[in-house]
Design an enzyme around this catalytic site. Sequence first.
Site, mmCIF file in Angstrom:
data_model
loop_
_atom_site.group_PDB
_atom_site.id
_atom_site.type_symbol
_atom_site.label_atom_id
_atom_site.label_comp_id
_atom_site.label_asym_id
_atom_site.label_seq_id
_atom_site.Cartn_x
_atom_site.Cartn_y
_atom_site.Cartn_z
ATOM 1 N N ARG A 174 0.834 -1.211 0.000
ATOM 2 C CA ARG A 174 0.000 0.000 0.000
ATOM 3 C C ARG A 174 0.868 1.261 0.000
ATOM 4 N NH1 ARG A 174 -2.798 -4.250 1.749
ATOM 5 N NH2 ARG A 174 -5.090 -4.256 1.847
ATOM 6 N N ARG A 220 -6.732 -17.701 -9.169
ATOM 7 C CA ARG A 220 -7.394 -17.020 -8.034
ATOM 8 C C ARG A 220 -8.560 -16.171 -8.536
ATOM 9 N NH1 ARG A 220 -2.953 -14.873 -3.952
ATOM 10 N NH2 ARG A 220 -4.831 -14.595 -2.685
ATOM 11 N N ASP A 235 -4.433 -15.572 7.289
ATOM 12 C CA ASP A 235 -3.142 -16.037 6.760
ATOM 13 C C ASP A 235 -2.355 -16.857 7.785
ATOM 14 O OD1 ASP A 235 -3.795 -14.738 4.427
ATOM 15 O OD2 ASP A 235 -2.615 -12.941 4.883
ATOM 16 N N ARG A 293 3.298 -19.602 2.715
ATOM 17 C CA ARG A 293 2.824 -19.824 4.096
ATOM 18 C C ARG A 293 2.792 -21.319 4.447
ATOM 19 N NH1 ARG A 293 2.684 -14.857 5.615
ATOM 20 N NH2 ARG A 293 1.689 -13.331 4.265
HETATM 21 O O1 SPQ Z 1 -1.377 -10.953 -1.743
HETATM 22 P P1 SPQ Z 1 -1.841 -12.358 -1.576
HETATM 23 O O2 SPQ Z 1 -1.173 -13.254 -2.553
HETATM 24 O O3 SPQ Z 1 -3.327 -12.496 -1.626
HETATM 25 O O4 SPQ Z 1 -1.347 -12.825 -0.121
HETATM 26 C C1 SPQ Z 1 -2.003 -13.369 1.059
HETATM 27 C C2 SPQ Z 1 -0.855 -14.081 1.877
HETATM 28 O O5 SPQ Z 1 -1.030 -15.184 2.410
HETATM 29 O O6 SPQ Z 1 0.201 -13.470 1.963
HETATM 30 C C3 SPQ Z 1 -3.153 -14.332 0.759
HETATM 31 F F1 SPQ Z 1 -2.835 -15.374 0.164
HETATM 32 O O7 SPQ Z 1 -2.448 -12.326 1.933
HETATM 33 C C4 SPQ Z 1 -3.593 -11.497 1.697
HETATM 34 C C5 SPQ Z 1 -4.645 -11.776 2.754
HETATM 35 O O8 SPQ Z 1 -5.055 -13.130 2.759
HETATM 36 C C6 SPQ Z 1 -3.136 -10.066 1.798
HETATM 37 C C7 SPQ Z 1 -4.253 -9.101 1.994
HETATM 38 C C8 SPQ Z 1 -4.000 -7.654 1.822
HETATM 39 O O9 SPQ Z 1 -2.839 -7.208 1.899
HETATM 40 O O10 SPQ Z 1 -4.991 -6.922 1.629
HETATM 41 C C9 SPQ Z 1 -5.510 -9.498 2.395
HETATM 42 C C10 SPQ Z 1 -5.890 -10.908 2.568
HETATM 43 O O11 SPQ Z 1 -6.596 -11.347 1.416
HETATM 44 P P2 SPQ Z 1 -8.188 -11.107 1.280
HETATM 45 O O12 SPQ Z 1 -8.553 -11.791 -0.007
HETATM 46 O O13 SPQ Z 1 -8.805 -11.776 2.467
HETATM 47 O O14 SPQ Z 1 -8.429 -9.694 1.240
#
Ligand code: SPQ
Length: 439
Positions: free
Chosen positions: A35, A130, A323, A396
């Site tokens: 961000r 995804r 996560d 993870r």
């Molecule tokens: O960025 P990415 O690949 O989706 O990474 C993950 C992770 O495990 O590092 C999910 F696989 O984290 C997301 C988290 O699950 C990061 C995130 C964010 O920075 O906004 C939000 C979460 O996802 P979501 O779909 O619940 O909003």
Amino acid sequence: MFQNRCATVVHMQSQTPTPLRGEISVPGDKSISHRSIMFGAIANGVTRVKNFLQGADCLSTISCFQKLGIEIENDKTSVLIHGKGLHGLQPPAQTLDVGNSGTTIRLLSGILAGQNFTSELRGDASIQKRPMERIITPLQQMGADITSLNENGCAPLHIAGRKLNGTVYHSPVSSAQVKSCVLLAGLYADGQTTVIEPFLSRNHTELMLQGFGAHLSTDGAAATIFPDCDLQAQEIFVPGDISSAAFFIAAGLIVPGSEILLKNVGVNPTRAGILTVAREMGGNITLLNERSVSGEPVADILVKHSSLHGTTIGGDMIPALIDELPVIAVMASVAEGQTVIRDAGELKVKESNRIDTITENLSAMGADITATEDGMVITGKETLHSAVISCHNDHRIAMSFAVAGLTVAGGVSLDAPDCVTISYPSFYTDIDSLRRNSE
Ligand code: SPQ
């Protein structure tokens, strides 16, 4: 010793696990690092970011914004983003590659939907599986021209930027990525935009956009943004990532004789569910030196080995630890009694289907685990055994099972240890340093 250059991670020599002792600082928070680049790019002036996570996902975000005409200097101690304001991005000459990063593709889509140019986003094999309809639907409700170029509705995405209209969006999932995508698109809309989630997800976007000067208000699980405000560059210190600290919280609790001090960890309540659950399981965890850094709550976390017992996890707790569920499952597999995880169907759409990959690998280690439609039921055992772990290239999963391996004689072998570079490049070095303190 840990060997992170080959396909094995081996816990060797003694038949009793080596305790982890001492202190470490885990790397900067992945969500906040992404961000900081995105908001810095669309702010006026130079944003300086310290403790930026130099993981592959965040480097993908930097590379995408460089292709959108933003100058970004990264000397590894700080990142400087030469922001060009809300309307300063340039049409990219090539497809934007988000690599493995769900955060990059979903948040960036929200920004690109409101530009006056066309762009395409692609990613790796995992990203191409995804779900993207969760952002396509609300963006189309705002008048966006966004389509999937994949017959399964996933990436690559094609976005023909245009003026958007404000909306009220009731998200069917609690997802910070969906919420953030819609709020960022809302910056480019006519009129205000509100996102309402079933349960509040991580709120870094709301806190940071307010810090950059956006007109944004929140009310429980609802957030509203008002368009066309000018964002101003900021100085940001990224706190340590609690999702990375989670591996050491778990290791400290389940490896006998361990005591670990984790310095400078973000403990935002929308992220810190693992602390609540670990304490409910009987974990000895103390927060020290609690403070606020760049608008985020931060603390040092002291973890001591503890006898854990099972618990139930579900409902509004899930977004605050989504996560961390892989490593919580590892904790549950050596805790006394039963742990039930429910309402966590979102695990199926992460870098891997984490319900399946947790169940597959814990079963391989001899754990008593049953997958359910939206979670898992685990009955703890005194010990697990050595196994070959299928990481499915999911960082993870790799780190959670490296932690599981610390508890068993002979350790575990990971089939893809290098995937930890997505979020925690120095993971094995940090484990080694804590184990060396016991030698
Ligand atoms: O960025 P990415 O690949 O989706 O990474 C993950 C992770 O495990 O590092 C999910 F696989 O984290 C997301 C988290 O699950 C990061 C995130 C964010 O920075 O906004 C939000 C979460 O996802 P979501 O779909 O619940 O909003």
